[in-house]
Design an enzyme around this catalytic site. Sequence first.
Site, PDB file in Angstrom:
ATOM      1  N   GLY A 140      38.980  40.401  39.157  1.00  0.00           N
ATOM      2  CA  GLY A 140      39.186  38.975  39.342  1.00  0.00           C
ATOM      3  C   GLY A 140      38.209  38.329  40.305  1.00  0.00           C
ATOM      4  O   GLY A 140      37.760  37.205  40.078  1.00  0.00           O
ATOM      5  N   ILE A 141      37.866  39.026  41.396  1.00  0.00           N
ATOM      6  CA  ILE A 141      36.904  38.453  42.348  1.00  0.00           C
ATOM      7  C   ILE A 141      35.560  38.244  41.669  1.00  0.00           C
ATOM      8  O   ILE A 141      34.929  37.195  41.825  1.00  0.00           O
ATOM      9  CB  ILE A 141      36.759  39.361  43.579  1.00  0.00           C
ATOM     10  CG1 ILE A 141      38.069  39.441  44.349  1.00  0.00           C
ATOM     11  CG2 ILE A 141      35.644  38.858  44.501  1.00  0.00           C
ATOM     12  CD1 ILE A 141      38.086  40.485  45.448  1.00  0.00           C
ATOM     13  N   ARG A 221      36.337  46.809  50.697  1.00  0.00           N
ATOM     14  CA  ARG A 221      36.877  47.677  51.738  1.00  0.00           C
ATOM     15  C   ARG A 221      35.731  48.200  52.590  1.00  0.00           C
ATOM     16  O   ARG A 221      34.638  48.472  52.081  1.00  0.00           O
ATOM     17  CB  ARG A 221      37.650  48.854  51.127  1.00  0.00           C
ATOM     18  CG  ARG A 221      38.976  48.449  50.478  1.00  0.00           C
ATOM     19  CD  ARG A 221      39.993  48.008  51.527  1.00  0.00           C
ATOM     20  NE  ARG A 221      41.287  47.645  50.952  1.00  0.00           N
ATOM     21  CZ  ARG A 221      41.639  46.419  50.617  1.00  0.00           C
ATOM     22  NH1 ARG A 221      40.780  45.414  50.759  1.00  0.00           N
ATOM     23  NH2 ARG A 221      42.853  46.165  50.126  1.00  0.00           N
ATOM     24  N   ASP A 245      33.092  41.142  55.620  1.00  0.00           N
ATOM     25  CA  ASP A 245      34.441  40.692  55.930  1.00  0.00           C
ATOM     26  C   ASP A 245      35.353  41.873  56.194  1.00  0.00           C
ATOM     27  O   ASP A 245      36.454  41.710  56.714  1.00  0.00           O
ATOM     28  CB  ASP A 245      35.012  39.855  54.775  1.00  0.00           C
ATOM     29  CG  ASP A 245      36.340  39.227  55.146  1.00  0.00           C
ATOM     30  OD1 ASP A 245      36.391  38.544  56.194  1.00  0.00           O
ATOM     31  OD2 ASP A 245      37.327  39.416  54.412  1.00  0.00           O
ATOM     32  N   GLU A 250      37.776  49.539  61.198  1.00  0.00           N
ATOM     33  CA  GLU A 250      38.364  48.210  61.228  1.00  0.00           C
ATOM     34  C   GLU A 250      39.673  48.267  61.991  1.00  0.00           C
ATOM     35  O   GLU A 250      40.514  49.114  61.669  1.00  0.00           O
ATOM     36  CB  GLU A 250      38.604  47.700  59.803  1.00  0.00           C
ATOM     37  CG  GLU A 250      39.064  46.269  59.744  1.00  0.00           C
ATOM     38  CD  GLU A 250      39.166  45.702  58.331  1.00  0.00           C
ATOM     39  OE1 GLU A 250      40.224  45.130  58.012  1.00  0.00           O
ATOM     40  OE2 GLU A 250      38.205  45.854  57.546  1.00  0.00           O
ATOM     41  N   HIS A 269      38.161  40.127  58.418  1.00  0.00           N
ATOM     42  CA  HIS A 269      39.019  40.286  57.236  1.00  0.00           C
ATOM     43  C   HIS A 269      39.748  38.973  56.948  1.00  0.00           C
ATOM     44  O   HIS A 269      40.969  38.936  56.767  1.00  0.00           O
ATOM     45  CB  HIS A 269      40.009  41.428  57.437  1.00  0.00           C
ATOM     46  CG  HIS A 269      40.374  42.124  56.153  1.00  0.00           C
ATOM     47  ND1 HIS A 269      40.491  43.492  56.047  1.00  0.00           N
ATOM     48  CD2 HIS A 269      40.628  41.644  54.917  1.00  0.00           C
ATOM     49  CE1 HIS A 269      40.811  43.829  54.812  1.00  0.00           C
ATOM     50  NE2 HIS A 269      40.910  42.705  54.099  1.00  0.00           N
ATOM     51  N   THR A 270      38.970  37.901  56.873  1.00  0.00           N
ATOM     52  CA  THR A 270      39.551  36.569  56.700  1.00  0.00           C
ATOM     53  C   THR A 270      39.130  35.907  55.400  1.00  0.00           C
ATOM     54  O   THR A 270      39.301  34.694  55.237  1.00  0.00           O
ATOM     55  CB  THR A 270      39.152  35.643  57.870  1.00  0.00           C
ATOM     56  OG1 THR A 270      37.721  35.586  57.964  1.00  0.00           O
ATOM     57  CG2 THR A 270      39.740  36.143  59.164  1.00  0.00           C
ATOM     58  N   ASN A 272      40.639  36.091  52.841  1.00  0.00           N
ATOM     59  CA  ASN A 272      41.925  35.591  52.368  1.00  0.00           C
ATOM     60  C   ASN A 272      42.879  35.602  53.553  1.00  0.00           C
ATOM     61  O   ASN A 272      43.333  36.651  53.981  1.00  0.00           O
ATOM     62  CB  ASN A 272      42.459  36.475  51.238  1.00  0.00           C
ATOM     63  CG  ASN A 272      43.832  36.051  50.793  1.00  0.00           C
ATOM     64  OD1 ASN A 272      44.050  34.908  50.429  1.00  0.00           O
ATOM     65  ND2 ASN A 272      44.772  36.984  50.832  1.00  0.00           N
TER      66      ASN A 272
END
Length: 308
Positions: A140-141, A221, A245, A250, A269-270, A272
């Site tokens: 989807g991305i 990831r 991101d 992490e 990690h923003t 989303n």
Amino acid sequence: MADRGPRVVVAPADRLVHLVDAVVAGGGVPSGPAEAEAAVWTAHDDPAGLAALLDAHAGLRWVQLPWAGIEPYVHVVRDHADRVWTCGKGVYAEPVAEHALALALAGLRSLDRYARARTWTGQRGRNLADARVTILGGGGIARSLLRMLGPFAPEVTVVRSTPSAMAGAARVVGTAETDAALSGAEVVVLALPLLPDTRHVIDRRRLGLLAPGAVLVNVARGEHVATDDVVAALRDGTLGSAGLDVTDPEPLPDGHPLWDLPGAIVTPHTANTPAMARPLLAARVRENVRRWAAGEPLVGGVDPGRGY
């Protein structure tokens, strides 16, 4: 009316409580686990809790996970492969693709360096228009990003496990052709699931295949990238920019070289955020509860064998 709908437990009950309303909106009846036939799981980091719930309640026939990445739950999914599994696959494609585009443009236009500058500097930057872009991942991305890239008219190659034509891509190839797809690429976007064979899919050797000064964007990831190799490539100029991101490790520790390296753009990690995710996940739950009640195929299915 509600009594005729499927009984669904939302658990753990103290997280993502708005999903109870989504269950009701889809025609479901919020219930305890003993009476429910389906579970909407709200924790992204509690596989033991989910396993215990399923072990105790054999009547739970469908499980909805909250995020697209199910790495913490793969073993639970496989241990309970007799259930129907869905996840947030595709739910967050639009905001994540938008973030990937922003990171790509920032890298191409050297916004990373200009933002750190404390004096007037020389000119640098390249166009996204007509650039050679490679996207690893065809979900989807990738589909959303292809649409967003359309006005820039780049030459886009998509690498995915099952090649098939995608709107906006000049070509779609299988994973066996990853090296060829990366050779000479000016922008590389990682938007693929994390599996044993995709860990460190970008390493020193593959960074050397890219066009000089290429832009790398990772919205998938952190472990897709060999972090030390990216640091080395930024230092020696092999890589022009790394828009990350997600990172490995992490959260990225204070003092890590990526915080200070010219060309590195780190966002925490923003792609989303919770504010973005809340209505999108609610819409997915609502739709899947409706489909479950109607006996229709669910959206975002998980293949236990493939792990995504």
